[in-house]
Design a protein around this motif. Sequence first.
Motif, PDB file in Angstrom:
ATOM      1  N   GLU A 138      28.856 -57.397   5.350  1.00  0.00           N
ATOM      2  CA  GLU A 138      28.067 -57.578   6.568  1.00  0.00           C
ATOM      3  C   GLU A 138      28.837 -58.403   7.593  1.00  0.00           C
ATOM      4  N   PRO A 139      28.968 -57.929   8.833  1.00  0.00           N
ATOM      5  CA  PRO A 139      29.666 -58.707   9.866  1.00  0.00           C
ATOM      6  C   PRO A 139      28.831 -59.898  10.311  1.00  0.00           C
ATOM      7  N   SER A 140      29.492 -60.859  10.917  1.00  0.00           N
ATOM      8  CA  SER A 140      28.797 -62.069  11.362  1.00  0.00           C
ATOM      9  C   SER A 140      27.815 -61.781  12.490  1.00  0.00           C
ATOM     10  N   ASN A 141      28.140 -60.791  13.320  1.00  0.00           N
ATOM     11  CA  ASN A 141      27.289 -60.488  14.470  1.00  0.00           C
ATOM     12  C   ASN A 141      26.948 -59.005  14.510  1.00  0.00           C
ATOM     13  N   TRP A 142      25.642 -58.699  14.448  1.00  0.00           N
ATOM     14  CA  TRP A 142      25.170 -57.325  14.570  1.00  0.00           C
ATOM     15  C   TRP A 142      23.683 -57.339  14.885  1.00  0.00           C
ATOM     16  N   GLU A 143      23.207 -56.242  15.448  1.00  0.00           N
ATOM     17  CA  GLU A 143      21.785 -56.083  15.723  1.00  0.00           C
ATOM     18  C   GLU A 143      21.466 -54.606  15.884  1.00  0.00           C
ATOM     19  N   ILE A 144      20.208 -54.273  15.659  1.00  0.00           N
ATOM     20  CA  ILE A 144      19.709 -52.918  15.881  1.00  0.00           C
ATOM     21  C   ILE A 144      18.626 -52.982  16.946  1.00  0.00           C
ATOM     22  N   THR A 145      18.820 -52.253  18.029  1.00  0.00           N
ATOM     23  CA  THR A 145      17.862 -52.233  19.125  1.00  0.00           C
ATOM     24  C   THR A 145      17.653 -50.795  19.575  1.00  0.00           C
ATOM     25  N   ASN A 146      16.411 -50.339  19.530  1.00  0.00           N
ATOM     26  CA  ASN A 146      16.078 -48.981  19.978  1.00  0.00           C
ATOM     27  C   ASN A 146      16.951 -47.920  19.324  1.00  0.00           C
ATOM     28  N   GLY A 147      17.172 -48.058  18.014  1.00  0.00           N
ATOM     29  CA  GLY A 147      17.927 -47.060  17.276  1.00  0.00           C
ATOM     30  C   GLY A 147      19.430 -47.127  17.448  1.00  0.00           C
ATOM     31  N   VAL A 148      19.932 -48.194  18.069  1.00  0.00           N
ATOM     32  CA  VAL A 148      21.371 -48.360  18.273  1.00  0.00           C
ATOM     33  C   VAL A 148      21.850 -49.580  17.487  1.00  0.00           C
ATOM     34  N   LEU A 149      22.869 -49.384  16.670  1.00  0.00           N
ATOM     35  CA  LEU A 149      23.498 -50.480  15.940  1.00  0.00           C
ATOM     36  C   LEU A 149      24.673 -50.993  16.760  1.00  0.00           C
ATOM     37  N   ALA A 150      24.604 -52.245  17.171  1.00  0.00           N
ATOM     38  CA  ALA A 150      25.702 -52.895  17.893  1.00  0.00           C
ATOM     39  C   ALA A 150      26.276 -53.977  16.993  1.00  0.00           C
ATOM     40  N   MET A 151      27.604 -54.023  16.878  1.00  0.00           N
ATOM     41  CA  MET A 151      28.219 -54.989  15.974  1.00  0.00           C
ATOM     42  C   MET A 151      29.567 -55.442  16.511  1.00  0.00           C
ATOM     43  N   THR A 152      30.009 -56.585  16.018  1.00  0.00           N
ATOM     44  CA  THR A 152      31.320 -57.134  16.338  1.00  0.00           C
ATOM     45  C   THR A 152      32.054 -57.386  15.031  1.00  0.00           C
ATOM     46  N   SER A 153      33.273 -56.894  14.913  1.00  0.00           N
ATOM     47  CA  SER A 153      34.009 -56.972  13.653  1.00  0.00           C
ATOM     48  C   SER A 153      34.505 -58.390  13.371  1.00  0.00           C
ATOM     49  N   ASP A 154      34.637 -58.697  12.085  1.00  0.00           N
ATOM     50  CA  ASP A 154      35.257 -59.947  11.651  1.00  0.00           C
ATOM     51  C   ASP A 154      36.759 -59.739  11.483  1.00  0.00           C
ATOM     52  N   LYS A 155      37.526 -60.807  11.577  1.00  0.00           N
ATOM     53  CA  LYS A 155      38.978 -60.738  11.472  1.00  0.00           C
ATOM     54  C   LYS A 155      39.396 -60.317  10.064  1.00  0.00           C
ATOM     55  N   GLY A 156      40.365 -59.422   9.996  1.00  0.00           N
ATOM     56  CA  GLY A 156      40.925 -59.013   8.719  1.00  0.00           C
ATOM     57  C   GLY A 156      40.131 -57.963   7.977  1.00  0.00           C
ATOM     58  N   LYS A 178      34.170 -54.696  19.373  1.00  0.00           N
ATOM     59  CA  LYS A 178      32.761 -54.422  19.648  1.00  0.00           C
ATOM     60  C   LYS A 178      32.520 -52.916  19.603  1.00  0.00           C
ATOM     61  N   VAL A 179      31.525 -52.513  18.800  1.00  0.00           N
ATOM     62  CA  VAL A 179      31.239 -51.092  18.598  1.00  0.00           C
ATOM     63  C   VAL A 179      29.735 -50.873  18.624  1.00  0.00           C
ATOM     64  N   ARG A 180      29.341 -49.707  19.139  1.00  0.00           N
ATOM     65  CA  ARG A 180      27.940 -49.292  19.128  1.00  0.00           C
ATOM     66  C   ARG A 180      27.838 -47.943  18.409  1.00  0.00           C
ATOM     67  N   PHE A 181      26.859 -47.827  17.518  1.00  0.00           N
ATOM     68  CA  PHE A 181      26.602 -46.589  16.796  1.00  0.00           C
ATOM     69  C   PHE A 181      25.198 -46.101  17.118  1.00  0.00           C
ATOM     70  N   SER A 182      25.059 -44.820  17.372  1.00  0.00           N
ATOM     71  CA  SER A 182      23.749 -44.253  17.703  1.00  0.00           C
ATOM     72  C   SER A 182      23.675 -42.812  17.197  1.00  0.00           C
ATOM     73  N   GLU A 183      22.484 -42.207  17.361  1.00  0.00           N
ATOM     74  CA  GLU A 183      22.256 -40.801  17.000  1.00  0.00           C
ATOM     75  C   GLU A 183      22.615 -40.525  15.538  1.00  0.00           C
ATOM     76  N   PHE A 184      22.354 -41.491  14.675  1.00  0.00           N
ATOM     77  CA  PHE A 184      22.658 -41.345  13.251  1.00  0.00           C
ATOM     78  C   PHE A 184      21.633 -40.429  12.596  1.00  0.00           C
ATOM     79  N   GLN A 185      22.126 -39.341  11.989  1.00  0.00           N
ATOM     80  CA  GLN A 185      21.259 -38.346  11.364  1.00  0.00           C
ATOM     81  C   GLN A 185      21.838 -37.903  10.027  1.00  0.00           C
ATOM     82  N   ILE A 186      20.964 -37.634   9.070  1.00  0.00           N
ATOM     83  CA  ILE A 186      21.362 -37.068   7.781  1.00  0.00           C
ATOM     84  C   ILE A 186      20.390 -35.945   7.454  1.00  0.00           C
TER      85      ILE A 186
END
Length: 281
Positions: free
Chosen positions: A100-118, A261-269
């Motif tokens: 789990e990264p130190s910083n992430w959130e889910i808002t309105n179906g969008v996962l926004a996160m910031t990567s940790d070093k290494g 910094k990355v945003r993920f959306s429209e996740f479907q299975i």
Amino acid sequence: MSVPSFSRWRSRWPASRASAGRNANGLLPSEWRAIPCLPVTCATPTPCGFPEPDGRTCRGEVAQARFVRRNSCSMRPSDSTRDRPTQETPLFQTCTWLNEPSNWEITNGVLAMTSDKGSDFWRDTHYGFTRDSGHFFGSRREGDFSASLCIEGDYTDLYDQAGIMVRVDETTWIKAGIELSDGEACLGSVLTVGQSDWATAIHHGPASRLHLRVTVAIGVLRLQWSQDGLRWPLLRLCPFPQASSYLVGPMCCSPERGGLKVRFSEFQIGAPVGKALHDLT
């Protein structure tokens, strides 16, 4: 950060309504009907205890029917959606973190996160090291499937990468997406079955936003990409070990720094896309 349980929605049904012949959700039997649909699981990895419309209590079991208010169903599959992944639940609610990264959130179906070093995923080949520290938000899927998502990232440093991952265990997985290499945004994949390979090429389109789709069926993995979510050229076709279940979802790594910094959306299975190999729709 914890993912909220759907049990909070119980509050919309006043206790006073669960009477006079009404079910646990306060509705009369005539107000509900069952329609056939693809099997779906509870929206949480563990039983949420939410009262189902027919009066049962969720125990995380697979349901064969979705209950909807009479004359208001919007979930019936149509011919236009039959051959692409379908979202029966908010899928990020079914995911769990590996690293789990130190910083992430889910808002309105969008996962926004910031990567940790290494953070990185790699096993042995060429470099001689094994790393299993990358960020992966996986949803478990039993049997064959197709999954897709949209990735938006700001890639600035060597090996900055984000995309999709399918994982059986620490020695069996594939990751794919955009990765910065030698100052160029590259589109590629790393297949690991004991050891990692690396297949990559310069991506000549916009790298800041990209769609990926992966299909696992009968021991074969088909990886596709799309700039617009409509046309899906083949990125990779390879054997992939069969397993009783797989984890699939967003992946992000930054081996040389923190702060990607990355945003993920429209996740479907959904069920495997059964289209011909050169059908790019």
